[in-house]
Design a protein around this motif. Structure first.
Motif, PDB file in Angstrom:
ATOM      1  N   GLU A   1       0.818  -1.206   0.266  1.00  0.00           N
ATOM      2  CA  GLU A   1       0.041  -0.027   0.034  1.00  0.00           C
ATOM      3  C   GLU A   1       0.868   1.304   0.077  1.00  0.00           C
ATOM      4  O   GLU A   1       1.641   1.531   0.958  1.00  0.00           O
TER       5      GLU A   1
ATOM      6  N   THR B   1      -2.011   0.587   6.753  1.00  0.00           N
ATOM      7  CA  THR B   1      -2.435  -0.628   6.709  1.00  0.00           C
ATOM      8  C   THR B   1      -1.274  -1.545   7.380  1.00  0.00           C
ATOM      9  O   THR B   1      -1.456  -2.839   7.392  1.00  0.00           O
TER      10      THR B   1
ATOM     11  N   ARG C   1       1.867  -7.335   9.445  1.00  0.00           N
ATOM     12  CA  ARG C   1       0.761  -7.351   8.383  1.00  0.00           C
ATOM     13  C   ARG C   1       0.882  -5.839   7.523  1.00  0.00           C
ATOM     14  O   ARG C   1       1.043  -4.946   8.314  1.00  0.00           O
TER      15      ARG C   1
ATOM     16  N   LYS D   1      -1.177  -4.284   3.861  1.00  0.00           N
ATOM     17  CA  LYS D   1      -1.950  -4.746   2.517  1.00  0.00           C
ATOM     18  C   LYS D   1      -0.990  -4.305   1.370  1.00  0.00           C
ATOM     19  O   LYS D   1      -0.235  -3.691   1.090  1.00  0.00           O
ATOM     20  N   ARG D   2      -1.489  -5.052   0.319  1.00  0.00           N
ATOM     21  CA  ARG D   2      -0.910  -4.915  -1.117  1.00  0.00           C
ATOM     22  C   ARG D   2      -1.622  -3.790  -1.888  1.00  0.00           C
ATOM     23  O   ARG D   2      -3.151  -3.747  -1.534  1.00  0.00           O
TER      24      ARG D   2
ATOM     25  N   ASP E   1      -7.314  -6.925  -2.637  1.00  0.00           N
ATOM     26  CA  ASP E   1      -7.790  -7.254  -1.532  1.00  0.00           C
ATOM     27  C   ASP E   1      -6.859  -8.417  -1.082  1.00  0.00           C
ATOM     28  O   ASP E   1      -7.321  -9.622  -0.757  1.00  0.00           O
ATOM     29  N   GLU E   2      -5.445  -8.211  -0.964  1.00  0.00           N
ATOM     30  CA  GLU E   2      -4.665  -8.967  -0.221  1.00  0.00           C
ATOM     31  C   GLU E   2      -3.716  -8.520   0.294  1.00  0.00           C
ATOM     32  O   GLU E   2      -3.417  -7.120   0.647  1.00  0.00           O
ATOM     33  N   TYR E   3      -3.079  -9.375   1.288  1.00  0.00           N
ATOM     34  CA  TYR E   3      -2.306  -8.917   2.592  1.00  0.00           C
ATOM     35  C   TYR E   3      -0.989  -9.784   2.600  1.00  0.00           C
ATOM     36  O   TYR E   3      -1.026 -11.014   2.194  1.00  0.00           O
TER      37      TYR E   3
END
Length: 232
Positions: A51, A87, A120, A122-123, A127-129
């Protein structure tokens, strides 16, 4: 804007390109065979990045205690620490935070005993992490680089509910700018069926078949194609 005119390729040029492709394929196969020590996985993931907006977000931290070392210019948080930056989430028993003159922030999370630190992020645009656990987690805000050290596990999640990829190693690095992560072997991940502590990975096919988080853990077995000469 005018597009460049492309001339048809000659038969000799086509043959040369085909020969180059065959040589490149052999190089790729050799790289996969050597992946028992360092396992780059960017090729398995769709083109994306971590992100991008995370860099502009403030760093918020909750903890039981905080101390500030003016000599070293470091903030030390202890006790159920939760650090968030956009994120990005880091959870650990202890987190040290520093900041360079340009304003880039750096955090090191460590955990003792049977606990593992958690990370963690977010990409971007998906909707991927990327999430992971390790005894020590170092986050470099300037390079958007996360390094997980000792008993490291990194997972790529779809929607926070499904494991798409999972990698076990001694040291795993995740480059958020290039969306690329590597894993290295080590004795701290040795165990039954893996006495030398080799890297283990579960890669789900892109057409489905990912393992839900609520299901049984995947059984990872060494590929016979990746094994080298066994040592006595």
């Amino acid at each position: 804007m005018n597009k460049p005119f492309l001339r048809p390729e000659s038969g000799r040029l086509c043959a040369a390109r085909a020969a180059f492709s065959r040589r490149a394929a052999r190089v790729v196969q050799f790289g996969i065979a050597a992946a028992c020590v360092a396992l780059p996985l960017a090729a398995f993931a769709p083109a994306a990045h971590a992100e991008r907006a995370d860099n502009d977000k403030p760093l918020n931290i909750e903890a039981d205690n905080m101390t500030y070392d003016d000599l070293k210019q470091v903030n030390i948080f202890t006790g159920h620490v939760v650090a968030t930056k956009g994120t990005i989430i880091i959870k650990a028993d202890r987190v040290e935070v520093t900041q360079d003159p340009q304003g880039y922030q750096y955090a090191t999370g460590t955990s003792d005993g049977g606990n593992l630190s958690y990370f963690r992020q977010k990409r971007d645009g998906l909707d991927e992490y990327i999430e992971g656990n390790a005894v020590r987690i170092d986050y470099d805000g300037k390079q958007d680089l996360t390094t997980l050290t000792t008993r490291a596990v990194v997972r790529r999640l779809v929607g926070l509910t499904t494991i798409q990829d999972e990698v076990h190693g001694s040291v795993i690095t995740y480059d958020g700018q290039k969306d690329f992560y590597t894993a290295k072997a080590g004795p701290d991940v040795a165990g039954p069926g893996n006495p030398t502590g080799r890297v283990r990975a579960m890669l789900a096919p892109r057409n489905g078949g990912a393992a839900p988080l609520t299901g049984a853990p995947a059984t990872l077995t060494p590929s016979t194609k990746m094994q080298g000469t066994q040592q006595p």
